[in-house]
Design a protein around this motif. Structure first.
Motif, PDB file in Angstrom:
ATOM      1  N   ALA A   6       1.232  -1.163   0.022  1.00  0.00           N
ATOM      2  CA  ALA A   6      -0.363   0.421   0.500  1.00  0.00           C
ATOM      3  C   ALA A   6       1.031   1.492  -0.110  1.00  0.00           C
ATOM      4  CB  ALA A   6      -1.063   0.088   1.322  1.00  0.00           C
ATOM      5  N   GLY A   7       2.137   1.199   0.462  1.00  0.00           N
ATOM      6  CA  GLY A   7       2.670   2.103   1.040  1.00  0.00           C
ATOM      7  C   GLY A   7       4.320   2.439  -0.074  1.00  0.00           C
ATOM      8  N   ALA A  10       8.252   6.288  -0.467  1.00  0.00           N
ATOM      9  CA  ALA A  10       9.736   7.173  -0.218  1.00  0.00           C
ATOM     10  C   ALA A  10      10.705   6.084  -0.352  1.00  0.00           C
ATOM     11  CB  ALA A  10       9.565   7.616   1.090  1.00  0.00           C
ATOM     12  N   GLU A  11      10.553   4.602  -0.275  1.00  0.00           N
ATOM     13  CA  GLU A  11      11.486   3.734  -0.205  1.00  0.00           C
ATOM     14  C   GLU A  11      11.808   3.332  -2.404  1.00  0.00           C
ATOM     15  OE1 GLU A  11       9.801   2.303   3.089  1.00  0.00           O
ATOM     16  OE2 GLU A  11       9.201   3.317   1.145  1.00  0.00           O
ATOM     17  N   VAL A  12      10.236   3.602  -2.875  1.00  0.00           N
ATOM     18  CA  VAL A  12      11.344   3.557  -4.686  1.00  0.00           C
ATOM     19  C   VAL A  12      11.897   5.050  -4.642  1.00  0.00           C
ATOM     20  CG1 VAL A  12      10.042   2.788  -6.322  1.00  0.00           C
ATOM     21  CG2 VAL A  12       9.642   1.497  -5.000  1.00  0.00           C
ATOM     22  N   ARG A  13      11.699   6.194  -4.665  1.00  0.00           N
ATOM     23  CA  ARG A  13      12.137   7.280  -4.745  1.00  0.00           C
ATOM     24  C   ARG A  13      13.187   7.146  -4.251  1.00  0.00           C
ATOM     25  NH1 ARG A  13       8.045  10.633  -7.943  1.00  0.00           N
ATOM     26  NH2 ARG A  13       9.999  12.134  -7.427  1.00  0.00           N
ATOM     27  N   GLY A  14      13.614   6.762  -3.144  1.00  0.00           N
ATOM     28  CA  GLY A  14      15.100   7.154  -2.505  1.00  0.00           C
ATOM     29  C   GLY A  14      16.263   6.248  -3.170  1.00  0.00           C
ATOM     30  N   GLU A  63      -7.242   0.700 -12.698  1.00  0.00           N
ATOM     31  CA  GLU A  63      -6.259   0.878 -13.607  1.00  0.00           C
ATOM     32  C   GLU A  63      -6.151   2.043 -13.247  1.00  0.00           C
ATOM     33  OE1 GLU A  63      -7.221   2.646 -17.534  1.00  0.00           O
ATOM     34  OE2 GLU A  63      -6.840   0.462 -17.824  1.00  0.00           O
ATOM     35  N   GLN A  64      -6.836   3.613 -13.003  1.00  0.00           N
ATOM     36  CA  GLN A  64      -5.630   4.405 -13.192  1.00  0.00           C
ATOM     37  C   GLN A  64      -5.425   4.651 -11.701  1.00  0.00           C
ATOM     38  OE1 GLN A  64      -6.253   6.799 -15.176  1.00  0.00           O
ATOM     39  NE2 GLN A  64      -4.487   8.479 -13.694  1.00  0.00           N
ATOM     40  N   GLN A  65      -6.169   4.157 -10.477  1.00  0.00           N
ATOM     41  CA  GLN A  65      -4.541   3.824  -9.255  1.00  0.00           C
ATOM     42  C   GLN A  65      -3.464   3.196  -9.479  1.00  0.00           C
ATOM     43  OE1 GLN A  65      -6.712   2.579  -6.349  1.00  0.00           O
ATOM     44  NE2 GLN A  65      -5.134   2.562  -4.201  1.00  0.00           N
ATOM     45  N   ARG A  66      -3.203   2.018 -10.245  1.00  0.00           N
ATOM     46  CA  ARG A  66      -2.114   1.458 -11.036  1.00  0.00           C
ATOM     47  C   ARG A  66      -1.375   2.690 -11.539  1.00  0.00           C
ATOM     48  NH1 ARG A  66      -3.974  -2.000 -14.595  1.00  0.00           N
ATOM     49  NH2 ARG A  66      -6.100  -2.310 -13.603  1.00  0.00           N
ATOM     50  N   THR A  69      -0.169   5.145  -8.981  1.00  0.00           N
ATOM     51  CA  THR A  69       0.746   4.543  -8.301  1.00  0.00           C
ATOM     52  C   THR A  69       2.424   4.402  -8.807  1.00  0.00           C
ATOM     53  OG1 THR A  69      -0.276   3.141  -6.962  1.00  0.00           O
ATOM     54  CG2 THR A  69       2.215   2.433  -7.151  1.00  0.00           C
ATOM     55  N   LEU A  70       2.468   3.774 -10.082  1.00  0.00           N
ATOM     56  CA  LEU A  70       3.946   3.913 -11.005  1.00  0.00           C
ATOM     57  C   LEU A  70       4.329   5.022 -11.016  1.00  0.00           C
ATOM     58  CD1 LEU A  70       3.329   1.065 -14.067  1.00  0.00           C
ATOM     59  CD2 LEU A  70       4.530   1.231 -11.543  1.00  0.00           C
TER      60      LEU A  70
END
Length: 300
Positions: A6-7, A10-14, A63-66, A69-70
């Protein structure tokens, strides 16, 4: 990194910010018509007998939420991997994918095909409409990629230099035409093809690394490879890590989003955990795909 499905933003962007990248390019994400995706999700819901473990869809969202998320993760370009399992399906999927790409500018316009007499025609149409990457799923489609009905398709794709992501390895379950042999026969006839072997070719990792060493146009994507989930099923041989490093310019980030059974950040953790260095990570997570697809860095 840590995080939940669900979150984890921050980890991915970091991850990519630490590497000094403008974001990520993910060459193996799935968007398809809702009723088709529902069937794919039903398959994974029942995948326990295949893997011996549950396979919960981590990003089972609208779909739009996916898409959102990306974008929140900083994935600047992604694909709409879709594929037919029977004749008279690919043309319809391609029409849907063209519309999806038109309303989703950060999606690399994706198309597909199946061995059938009209395949060269609708592949030519997809290319004319701007398709930038194709998906072939030998396992699900149950076809021989060297089928003569596809010879014109492979010839068109080689002529245009358009990459094709091919699920041709025998994981998670072997098919009649999976493994390195059938796709090697295609490359023998069309050596100029730009193939991206999905999932690093698992479980035949060594054979597909061999194929990449023999053919300059062969790439491999990291989809689900190296994660704890996959290592329990089909571990990547540690002895092949030096070759993985040597082929670093032809390894591309793929994740299988949204169909993964863990947070997106887990895939990035697994790549970092290989210990191949930041330059290798930069190449895999951005530079190689940017070069292959001509994807510019986003402004600012």
């Amino acid at each position: 990194m840590s995080g939940t499905a669900a979150g984890g933003t921050a980890e991915v962007r970091g991850f990519w910010q630490r590497l000094g990248l403008p974001g990520l390019i993910d060459v193996h994400t799935h968007f398809m018509p809702e009723r088709v995706l529902d069937k794919v999700w039903a398959y994974f819901d029942a995948a326990g007998p295949l893997t011996g473990r549950p396979w919960p869809i981590a990003y089972r969202h609208a779909e739009q939420q996916r898409i959102d998320t990306l974008r929140e993760f900083g994935v600047r370009a992604f694909t709409a991997m879709l594929y037919p399992h029977k004749p008279d399906m690919a043309g319809w999927l391609n029409s849907w994918a063209a519309d999806f790409a038109a309303r989703t500018p950060d999606c690399l316009h994706t198309a597909t095909f199946f061995p059938e007499p009209d395949a060269p025609g609708y592949v030519a149409d997809a290319l004319a409409r701007g398709a930038r990457v194709f998906k072939a799923h030998v396992q699900v489609g149950g076809y021989d990629p060297a089928d003569p009905l596809l010879d014109g398709v492979w010839g068109l794709l080689a002529e245009h230099g358009t990459p094709v992501v091919v699920h041709c390895g025998s994981g998670p379950a072997p098919g009649k035409h999976t493994g390195p042999g059938p796709i090697a026969a295609v490359l023998a006839r069309h050596p100029g093809l730009r193939l991206i072997v999905a999932h690093m070719g698992l479980p035949e990792y060594t054979d597909f690394l061999d194929l990449a060493e023999r053919h300059a146009g062969v790439h491999l994507d990291t989809t689900m490879a190296f994660t704890d989930f996959t290592q329990r099923l089909a571990p990547f041989p540690a002895a092949e890590l030096p070759r993985l490093a040597d082929l670093g310019e032809r390894i591309l980030l793929g994740t299988d989003f949204p169909n993964i059974p863990y947070p997106y950040a887990t895939a990035l953790d697994a790549l970092a955990g290989l210990g191949l260095g930041d330059d290798w990570l930069r190449a895999v997570c951005w530079q190689n795909a940017a070069r292959l697809f001509g994807t510019p860095a986003p402004p600012g």
